[in-house]
Scaffold this active site. Structure first.
Site, PDB file in Angstrom:
ATOM      1  CG  ASP A   1      -2.041   0.976   1.151  1.00  0.00           C
ATOM      2  OD1 ASP A   1      -2.160   1.658   0.111  1.00  0.00           O
ATOM      3  OD2 ASP A   1      -2.817   1.075   2.119  1.00  0.00           O
TER       4      ASP A   1
ATOM      5  CD  GLU B   1      -5.808  -1.408  -2.308  1.00  0.00           C
ATOM      6  OE1 GLU B   1      -5.523  -2.141  -1.342  1.00  0.00           O
ATOM      7  OE2 GLU B   1      -6.937  -0.926  -2.480  1.00  0.00           O
TER       8      GLU B   1
END
Length: 346
Positions: A8, A107
């Site tokens: 992320d 992500e």
């Protein structure tokens, strides 16, 4: 044993802006609608960690963000810039995975099951990936490594920014138990409120609750949440194939009924999607709007064009028309989404 990594990127939009404009480093940077000195009607797309220290969060009304931090640097989104940065990072990540699934612009999930023999090796690979992304793209990321996608995603959020969290199978219960129920992916403000009303605040409490009791209050979602609270997630990392659709969605910080910020958010989603279309070399024919009301009633509505296009004004105008049909119901909205499909290459 499955070994899944979730990567992320940290405060992605503001981080890209700071990378391009180093003089912004250390300042509260807010990317989103024009605040108009507190009179703006849109929402925050993303905020730097400095801005978050003032209480600013994604999907917050931009007017409230201004009241919390009038000295912040407010920037309109540059979607083409963010998409280029994302593409570069995803190429790095893809090179390290057996199976790769991009979960959004910032992500991705990596299945490392045949690349590493144990969590020690997985941790070493995760650190190398973090260093490579930082060195090559000047962006930081946080990583979670776990036996499944859900746990890996929770892990990547655990030590932000630039954090690494490893969750072994034997540590799942101990790791999850003290966390707030909101940490489970898919639990938004309304679900959290229902669980709190039931006296359930931690994931450990949720795991210990009778699933039938949860189902009486949350329907099938209750049973799914009970499974997730035990760390169970059978979903696979889906290997990217030919792109069939491109979509974006936003969950508002609070349920809203005012049409103006909803429509402005829809415009922002249209800009992001058109930027992705241009980067990928696609045109679309079908437009789909998704809306979720305050009590989790979720609906979609689609419109197909007679021709393929990547024109922003066409997408924006049709998106507005489709969502306006739902807004006439005068119900509070918690999520709005936009998706294009029936893609063909330029």
């Amino acid at each position: 044993m499955r070994t899944i990594m979730h990567v992320d990127l940290d405060a992605f939009y503001p981080s890209v802006e700071v990378r391009e404009r180093p003089e912004l480093k250390g300042k509260p940077v807010i990317v989103g609608a024009d605040p108009k000195e507190g009179r703006g009607r849109g929402v925050v797309s993303s905020a730097s960690y400095e801005a978050r220290s003032f209480g600013i969060r994604s999907a917050m009304p931009i007017s409230r963000a201004w009241r919390l931090c009038p000295q912040g640097v407010y920037l309109r989104p540059d979607h083409e810039l963010y998409q280029r940065a994302s593409n570069n990072v995803m190429r790095i990540l893809r090179s390290h995975a057996d199976r790769f699934e991009q979960g959004g612009i910032d992500e991705a999930y990596l299945d490392l099951s045949t690349r590493v023999q144990d969590l020690h090796q997985a941790a070493g690979l995760a650190r190398r990936i973090m260093e490579e992304v930082l060195e090559r793209e000047a962006l930081s990321c946080s990583i979670g490594v776990a036996p499944n996608k859900m746990l890996a995603k929770i892990g990547s959020d655990f030590k932000k920014p630039y954090g690494l969290t490893i969750i072994s199978e034997k540590e799942v219960s101990e790791f999850l138990s003290p966390l707030e129920v909101r940490k489970i992916p898919g639990v938004g403000p309304r679900t959290e409120e229902i669980l709190h009303d039931l006296g359930i605040r931690s994931i450990g409490q949720l795991a210990g609750t009778d699933p039938d009791h949860l189902a009486r209050h949350l329907g099938s979602l209750g049973r799914r949440l009970h499974q997730r609270a035990q760390g169970i997630d059978p979903s696979e990392v889906v290997v990217d194939g030919e792109t069939k659709s491109i979509g974006r969605e936003v969950t508002f910080e609070r349920d809203i009924i005012d049409a103006a910020p909803i429509l402005e958010t829809m415009d922002g989603l249209a800009e992001e999607i058109c930027s992705a279309l241009l980067q990928c070399g696609f045109r679309f024919r079908t437009i789909t709007v998704k809306i979720r009301f305050e009590h989790f009633d979720t609906f979609t509505r689609s419109r197909s064009l007679a021709f393929a296009t990547n024109d922003l004004s066409i997408l924006r105008n049709n998106g507005r028309r489709l969502v306006d049909l739902f807004l006439r119901r005068q119900k509070r909205v918690r999520l709005i989404g936009l998706r294009v499909s029936a893609l063909n290459r330029l």
